[in-house]
Design a protein around this motif. Sequence first.
Motif, PDB file in Angstrom:
ATOM      1  N   LEU A  59       0.842  -1.196   0.000  1.00  0.00           N
ATOM      2  CA  LEU A  59       0.000   0.000   0.000  1.00  0.00           C
ATOM      3  C   LEU A  59       0.877   1.245   0.000  1.00  0.00           C
ATOM      4  CD1 LEU A  59      -2.706  -0.987   2.664  1.00  0.00           C
ATOM      5  CD2 LEU A  59      -2.761  -1.333   0.184  1.00  0.00           C
ATOM      6  N   ILE A  60       0.499   2.222  -0.797  1.00  0.00           N
ATOM      7  CA  ILE A  60       1.251   3.472  -0.892  1.00  0.00           C
ATOM      8  C   ILE A  60       0.301   4.638  -0.641  1.00  0.00           C
ATOM      9  CG2 ILE A  60       2.623   4.961  -2.407  1.00  0.00           C
ATOM     10  CD1 ILE A  60       3.439   2.423  -3.943  1.00  0.00           C
ATOM     11  N   ILE A  61       0.733   5.578   0.187  1.00  0.00           N
ATOM     12  CA  ILE A  61      -0.092   6.752   0.475  1.00  0.00           C
ATOM     13  C   ILE A  61      -0.357   7.530  -0.815  1.00  0.00           C
ATOM     14  CG2 ILE A  61      -0.073   9.025   1.581  1.00  0.00           C
ATOM     15  CD1 ILE A  61       1.147   7.780   4.014  1.00  0.00           C
ATOM     16  N   GLN A  62      -1.625   7.854  -1.032  1.00  0.00           N
ATOM     17  CA  GLN A  62      -2.052   8.551  -2.239  1.00  0.00           C
ATOM     18  C   GLN A  62      -2.375  10.014  -1.930  1.00  0.00           C
ATOM     19  OE1 GLN A  62      -2.606   6.715  -5.282  1.00  0.00           O
ATOM     20  NE2 GLN A  62      -1.672   4.993  -4.193  1.00  0.00           N
ATOM     21  N   SER A  63      -2.291  10.848  -2.955  1.00  0.00           N
ATOM     22  CA  SER A  63      -2.839  12.197  -2.819  1.00  0.00           C
ATOM     23  C   SER A  63      -4.330  12.086  -3.109  1.00  0.00           C
ATOM     24  CB  SER A  63      -2.175  13.158  -3.810  1.00  0.00           C
ATOM     25  OG  SER A  63      -2.358  12.707  -5.138  1.00  0.00           O
ATOM     26  N   PHE A  64      -5.148  12.702  -2.285  1.00  0.00           N
ATOM     27  CA  PHE A  64      -6.593  12.558  -2.422  1.00  0.00           C
ATOM     28  C   PHE A  64      -7.120  13.344  -3.623  1.00  0.00           C
ATOM     29  CE2 PHE A  64      -6.863  11.693   2.370  1.00  0.00           C
ATOM     30  CZ  PHE A  64      -6.824  10.325   2.152  1.00  0.00           C
ATOM     31  N   GLN A  65      -8.091  12.747  -4.299  1.00  0.00           N
ATOM     32  CA  GLN A  65      -8.768  13.372  -5.434  1.00  0.00           C
ATOM     33  C   GLN A  65     -10.258  13.435  -5.117  1.00  0.00           C
ATOM     34  OE1 GLN A  65      -7.303  14.370  -8.307  1.00  0.00           O
ATOM     35  NE2 GLN A  65      -5.292  13.397  -8.262  1.00  0.00           N
ATOM     36  N   TYR A  66     -10.903  14.510  -5.557  1.00  0.00           N
ATOM     37  CA  TYR A  66     -12.334  14.683  -5.314  1.00  0.00           C
ATOM     38  C   TYR A  66     -12.968  15.234  -6.591  1.00  0.00           C
ATOM     39  CZ  TYR A  66     -10.392  14.872  -0.561  1.00  0.00           C
ATOM     40  OH  TYR A  66      -9.690  14.615   0.594  1.00  0.00           O
ATOM     41  N   ILE A  67     -13.930  14.516  -7.147  1.00  0.00           N
ATOM     42  CA  ILE A  67     -14.599  15.009  -8.350  1.00  0.00           C
ATOM     43  C   ILE A  67     -16.112  14.874  -8.208  1.00  0.00           C
ATOM     44  CG2 ILE A  67     -12.643  14.433  -9.847  1.00  0.00           C
ATOM     45  CD1 ILE A  67     -14.229  12.065 -10.888  1.00  0.00           C
ATOM     46  N   VAL A  68     -16.826  15.686  -8.984  1.00  0.00           N
ATOM     47  CA  VAL A  68     -18.280  15.572  -9.066  1.00  0.00           C
ATOM     48  C   VAL A  68     -18.623  15.240 -10.508  1.00  0.00           C
ATOM     49  CG1 VAL A  68     -18.492  18.105  -9.295  1.00  0.00           C
ATOM     50  CG2 VAL A  68     -20.508  16.709  -8.770  1.00  0.00           C
ATOM     51  N   LEU A  69     -19.376  14.167 -10.676  1.00  0.00           N
ATOM     52  CA  LEU A  69     -19.800  13.677 -11.987  1.00  0.00           C
ATOM     53  C   LEU A  69     -21.281  13.978 -12.186  1.00  0.00           C
ATOM     54  CD1 LEU A  69     -19.441  11.710 -14.533  1.00  0.00           C
ATOM     55  CD2 LEU A  69     -20.148   9.885 -12.964  1.00  0.00           C
ATOM     56  N   ASP A 107     -29.218   4.914  -8.553  1.00  0.00           N
ATOM     57  CA  ASP A 107     -29.747   3.824  -9.372  1.00  0.00           C
ATOM     58  C   ASP A 107     -29.251   3.947 -10.809  1.00  0.00           C
ATOM     59  OD1 ASP A 107     -31.180   2.979  -7.189  1.00  0.00           O
ATOM     60  OD2 ASP A 107     -33.068   3.876  -7.834  1.00  0.00           O
ATOM     61  N   LYS A 108     -29.285   2.837 -11.516  1.00  0.00           N
ATOM     62  CA  LYS A 108     -28.850   2.811 -12.916  1.00  0.00           C
ATOM     63  C   LYS A 108     -29.553   3.879 -13.744  1.00  0.00           C
ATOM     64  CE  LYS A 108     -28.691  -0.255 -16.959  1.00  0.00           C
ATOM     65  NZ  LYS A 108     -29.031  -1.600 -17.488  1.00  0.00           N
ATOM     66  N   ASN A 109     -30.849   4.074 -13.512  1.00  0.00           N
ATOM     67  CA  ASN A 109     -31.621   5.008 -14.328  1.00  0.00           C
ATOM     68  C   ASN A 109     -31.775   6.389 -13.703  1.00  0.00           C
ATOM     69  OD1 ASN A 109     -32.052   3.192 -16.457  1.00  0.00           O
ATOM     70  ND2 ASN A 109     -33.718   2.209 -15.335  1.00  0.00           N
ATOM     71  N   THR A 110     -31.099   6.622 -12.574  1.00  0.00           N
ATOM     72  CA  THR A 110     -31.110   7.947 -11.952  1.00  0.00           C
ATOM     73  C   THR A 110     -29.897   8.730 -12.436  1.00  0.00           C
ATOM     74  OG1 THR A 110     -32.232   7.120  -9.975  1.00  0.00           O
ATOM     75  CG2 THR A 110     -31.081   9.210  -9.767  1.00  0.00           C
ATOM     76  N   THR A 111     -30.107   9.998 -12.736  1.00  0.00           N
ATOM     77  CA  THR A 111     -29.039  10.850 -13.253  1.00  0.00           C
ATOM     78  C   THR A 111     -28.641  11.888 -12.202  1.00  0.00           C
ATOM     79  OG1 THR A 111     -30.662  12.374 -14.214  1.00  0.00           O
ATOM     80  CG2 THR A 111     -29.881  10.585 -15.618  1.00  0.00           C
ATOM     81  N   GLY A 112     -27.566  12.626 -12.513  1.00  0.00           N
ATOM     82  CA  GLY A 112     -27.222  13.778 -11.689  1.00  0.00           C
ATOM     83  C   GLY A 112     -25.973  13.656 -10.849  1.00  0.00           C
ATOM     84  N   VAL A 113     -25.950  14.417  -9.764  1.00  0.00           N
ATOM     85  CA  VAL A 113     -24.751  14.606  -8.945  1.00  0.00           C
ATOM     86  C   VAL A 113     -24.281  13.311  -8.287  1.00  0.00           C
ATOM     87  CG1 VAL A 113     -23.788  15.761  -6.920  1.00  0.00           C
ATOM     88  CG2 VAL A 113     -25.328  17.005  -8.442  1.00  0.00           C
ATOM     89  N   LEU A 114     -23.022  12.971  -8.565  1.00  0.00           N
ATOM     90  CA  LEU A 114     -22.382  11.826  -7.915  1.00  0.00           C
ATOM     91  C   LEU A 114     -20.944  12.209  -7.611  1.00  0.00           C
ATOM     92  CD1 LEU A 114     -22.621   8.813  -7.036  1.00  0.00           C
ATOM     93  CD2 LEU A 114     -21.646   8.237  -9.271  1.00  0.00           C
ATOM     94  N   ILE A 209     -29.938  16.851  -8.134  1.00  0.00           N
ATOM     95  CA  ILE A 209     -29.385  18.157  -8.483  1.00  0.00           C
ATOM     96  C   ILE A 209     -28.448  18.715  -7.413  1.00  0.00           C
ATOM     97  CG2 ILE A 209     -31.236  18.781 -10.065  1.00  0.00           C
ATOM     98  CD1 ILE A 209     -32.664  20.235  -7.890  1.00  0.00           C
ATOM     99  N   LEU A 210     -28.435  18.065  -6.234  1.00  0.00           N
ATOM    100  CA  LEU A 210     -27.567  18.541  -5.156  1.00  0.00           C
ATOM    101  C   LEU A 210     -27.240  17.388  -4.216  1.00  0.00           C
ATOM    102  CD1 LEU A 210     -26.618  21.540  -4.443  1.00  0.00           C
ATOM    103  CD2 LEU A 210     -28.310  21.436  -2.619  1.00  0.00           C
ATOM    104  N   LYS A 223     -20.040  14.165 -17.915  1.00  0.00           N
ATOM    105  CA  LYS A 223     -18.760  14.829 -17.674  1.00  0.00           C
ATOM    106  C   LYS A 223     -18.581  15.083 -16.177  1.00  0.00           C
ATOM    107  CE  LYS A 223     -17.887  15.048 -22.066  1.00  0.00           C
ATOM    108  NZ  LYS A 223     -16.812  14.212 -22.671  1.00  0.00           N
ATOM    109  N   TYR A 224     -17.381  15.513 -15.803  1.00  0.00           N
ATOM    110  CA  TYR A 224     -17.089  15.751 -14.392  1.00  0.00           C
ATOM    111  C   TYR A 224     -16.110  16.905 -14.249  1.00  0.00           C
ATOM    112  CZ  TYR A 224     -12.754  13.182 -15.391  1.00  0.00           C
ATOM    113  OH  TYR A 224     -11.557  12.777 -15.919  1.00  0.00           O
ATOM    114  N   ARG A 225     -15.964  17.363 -13.012  1.00  0.00           N
ATOM    115  CA  ARG A 225     -14.959  18.377 -12.697  1.00  0.00           C
ATOM    116  C   ARG A 225     -14.387  18.083 -11.316  1.00  0.00           C
ATOM    117  NH1 ARG A 225     -16.490  21.814  -8.752  1.00  0.00           N
ATOM    118  NH2 ARG A 225     -18.722  22.175  -8.384  1.00  0.00           N
TER     119      ARG A 225
END
Length: 238
Positions: A59-69, A107-114, A209-210, A223-225
């Motif tokens: 195991l190697i310490i990682q730099s944390f990443q945070y994205i919203v899809l 859910d598979k058919n639910t869209t939005g913020v993840l 949406i939130l 897409k994500y950021r």
Amino acid sequence: MSEKKYRLNQYIAKSGVCSRRKADLLIQLKRINVNGSLITKLGYKVSENDIVELDGKKLIIQSFQYIVLNKPKGYITTVKDEKGRKTVMDLISHNLNKRMFPVGRLDKNTTGVLLLTNDGDLSQKLIHPKNKVEKMYHVFLNKKMKESDYNKIKKGFALDDGFIQVDKINVVNNSDQKELVLSLHSGRNRIVRRIFEFFTYKVIKLDRILFAGISKKKILRGKYRHLSKKEIGFLKMK
């Protein structure tokens, strides 16, 4: 200068494998070795120069990443699917997704913020029921919402697995009472769909949406950021 020391569960969490709570379980299950020796002591401390292994894998310490899809319809919210179906990880750059995982589920058919991250502690914090993280959804129904049903949902009612109380519910203007915006803290499985199914409505489209104050504004579907430092700090304060 002395080496920086980490509690073993903290080191495991920083490697992106899991949260500290789950790391404690891995230690108790005798799956962690340090410098070739089995370690079962929860408070054991290590440095970055120590060799920490999970089931023989370093195991190697990682730099944390945070994205919203902005999740599209038709994707499974999981890291890997045994049936070979499309997952949300297929939408993430291979440079990012080696250690990342979704925060909670849609859910598979639910869209939005993840949200997706490799920060196990923050993920655990956001999905734990006691922290009551707010989720907001745009709900599309197959028929008009009756005022009596609207009032019952607003007041709260009992489902088969317990009482459910939404935080807010509002009908979208000019939607012929078929669209609503609903906010709640519950993380129960399929809870939004089940609320409306209880009153014989079918949810034909569901868009988050939130989540925890993070929106999908200006993010195209699929897409994500990356989250800003301010957003990350906001999440960690919850």
